[in-house]
Enzyme design. Sequence first.
Site, short mmCIF file in Angstrom:
data_model
loop_
_atom_site.label_atom_id
_atom_site.label_comp_id
_atom_site.label_asym_id
_atom_site.label_seq_id
_atom_site.Cartn_x
_atom_site.Cartn_y
_atom_site.Cartn_z
N TYR A 280 52.33 -21.06 121.92
CA TYR A 280 51.59 -20.54 120.76
C TYR A 280 50.28 -21.30 120.57
O TYR A 280 50.27 -22.47 120.16
CB TYR A 280 52.45 -20.62 119.50
CG TYR A 280 53.76 -19.86 119.60
CD1 TYR A 280 53.85 -18.68 120.33
CD2 TYR A 280 54.91 -20.33 118.97
CE1 TYR A 280 55.06 -17.99 120.43
CE2 TYR A 280 56.11 -19.65 119.06
CZ TYR A 280 56.18 -18.48 119.80
OH TYR A 280 57.36 -17.81 119.90
N HIS B 128 61.59 -19.91 127.24
CA HIS B 128 60.77 -18.95 126.50
C HIS B 128 60.44 -17.71 127.33
O HIS B 128 59.79 -17.79 128.37
CB HIS B 128 59.46 -19.65 126.09
CG HIS B 128 58.68 -18.91 125.04
ND1 HIS B 128 57.63 -19.48 124.37
CD2 HIS B 128 58.81 -17.66 124.53
CE1 HIS B 128 57.13 -18.60 123.51
NE2 HIS B 128 57.83 -17.49 123.61
P1 NAD Z 1 56.68 -11.25 112.40
O1 NAD Z 1 57.32 -9.91 112.49
O2 NAD Z 1 57.41 -12.32 111.70
O3 NAD Z 1 55.23 -11.04 111.77
C1 NAD Z 1 54.38 -12.12 111.57
C2 NAD Z 1 53.02 -11.60 111.05
O4 NAD Z 1 53.21 -11.07 109.75
C3 NAD Z 1 51.96 -12.70 110.95
O5 NAD Z 1 50.69 -12.15 111.22
C4 NAD Z 1 52.05 -13.10 109.49
O6 NAD Z 1 50.84 -13.62 109.05
C5 NAD Z 1 52.36 -11.76 108.83
N1 NAD Z 1 53.06 -11.95 107.56
C6 NAD Z 1 54.15 -12.72 107.32
N2 NAD Z 1 54.49 -12.66 106.02
C7 NAD Z 1 53.59 -11.85 105.44
C8 NAD Z 1 53.39 -11.39 104.10
N3 NAD Z 1 54.19 -11.79 103.11
N4 NAD Z 1 52.36 -10.54 103.83
C9 NAD Z 1 51.55 -10.14 104.83
N5 NAD Z 1 51.68 -10.53 106.12
C10 NAD Z 1 52.69 -11.38 106.41
O7 NAD Z 1 56.34 -11.69 113.90
P2 NAD Z 1 56.33 -13.07 114.67
O8 NAD Z 1 55.52 -14.08 113.97
O9 NAD Z 1 56.01 -12.72 116.08
O10 NAD Z 1 57.86 -13.52 114.67
C11 NAD Z 1 58.34 -14.58 113.87
C12 NAD Z 1 58.55 -15.86 114.67
O11 NAD Z 1 59.60 -15.68 115.62
C13 NAD Z 1 57.35 -16.33 115.51
O12 NAD Z 1 56.41 -17.01 114.71
C14 NAD Z 1 58.04 -17.20 116.52
O13 NAD Z 1 58.36 -18.44 115.95
C15 NAD Z 1 59.33 -16.41 116.80
N6 NAD Z 1 59.19 -15.49 117.96
C16 NAD Z 1 59.67 -15.91 119.16
C17 NAD Z 1 59.51 -15.08 120.26
C18 NAD Z 1 60.01 -15.55 121.60
O14 NAD Z 1 60.58 -16.62 121.69
N7 NAD Z 1 59.86 -14.80 122.66
C19 NAD Z 1 58.88 -13.85 120.16
C20 NAD Z 1 58.44 -13.45 118.91
C21 NAD Z 1 58.61 -14.28 117.81
#
Ligand code: NAD
Length: 298
Positions: A42, A105
């Site tokens: 990230y 990952h």
């Molecule tokens: P998500 O579906 O959680 O969406 C995150 C997005 O939504 C960001 O742009 C954030 O700013 C926005 N957001 C969050 N709360 C909000 C609110 N209250 N109002 C408006 N916008 C809002 O997607 P994500 O971040 O990809 O997934 C969550 C976490 O899961 C990641 O940060 C990561 O730690 C993990 N993840 C891991 C993998 C992997 O290991 N392959 C893949 C995806 C995500």
Amino acid sequence: MLGFGASPLGNVFDEVSPAQGERAVHAAIDRGINLFDVSPYYGKTLAEERLGAALLGRRDKVALSTKCGRYDTDCFDFSAARVTASIDESLSRLHTDYVDLLQAHDIEFGDRRQIIEETIPAMRRIQAAGKARFIGVTGLPLKMLADVAARGDVDVVLSYCRYNLLVRDLNRVLAPIAEEHDIGLINASPLHMRVLTKEGAPPWHPAPTEVREAGARVVDFCCKHGVEPVVFALRFCLDNPHVASTLVGMSSIEQLETNLRAMDYQMDPALLEEVNGLIAPVRDIIWSSGRPENNVQS
Ligand code: NAD
């Protein structure tokens, strides 16, 4: 249980100021969030550096999860040597001597045999050395995750974009295997990587247009009915009985406070039925990710 996804701290979605990100981390801890997930991928280590700085003096209050094997869009190395060096680099950036969870990952970009026979055993050795309390794998293609969960030796599997209002095949494909093997399930991207927010999908979002449009219709529908779309979307995920933690990406106190409202919101079944109708034509449409042989759709 709602966890803090720290990928936004690496500017994965938008530019985030370090101070704003740090305030969000501190506020989340103060409000009782105790799982933080990050990766060297990230922001090419930026998210780990920022999270590590924000956790100085607070490390003992949280469960900390990071990853290994993915370092850039097209840079993967799941070899034992790289994974073994990677954890030390992460620990240094995170200012700690152990993580609670270390995950390989996006394993669909690797060789499945190497993941099972080399990467996971290397992570077990890292665990034996006291540098990780638990180990796991992450990725998008559920069938591959289920296969590695069944044949590999992992404690946790993290899948993303596979259980939210738009895509819901996690419970059918992966949850039964996870339960059979006593593996914890983490559900990431409950907002479908921002599709289910008023801001909408980022430009790089891989979902087809019709999925993004359906997400926008759900957001409009929730707003018209006086429900914050993010709260509605998160509540739906929190109600999944198979999932130990739902990870939402956050980078500001405002987002944190909105997201925490999901903890007290009770799902309105009539609204959910109407939302189900809105997404029915596109439900469970997912894109491909990783090597073709790892990417057989469920
Ligand atoms: P998500 O579906 O959680 O969406 C995150 C997005 O939504 C960001 O742009 C954030 O700013 C926005 N957001 C969050 N709360 C909000 C609110 N209250 N109002 C408006 N916008 C809002 O997607 P994500 O971040 O990809 O997934 C969550 C976490 O899961 C990641 O940060 C990561 O730690 C993990 N993840 C891991 C993998 C992997 O290991 N392959 C893949 C995806 C995500």
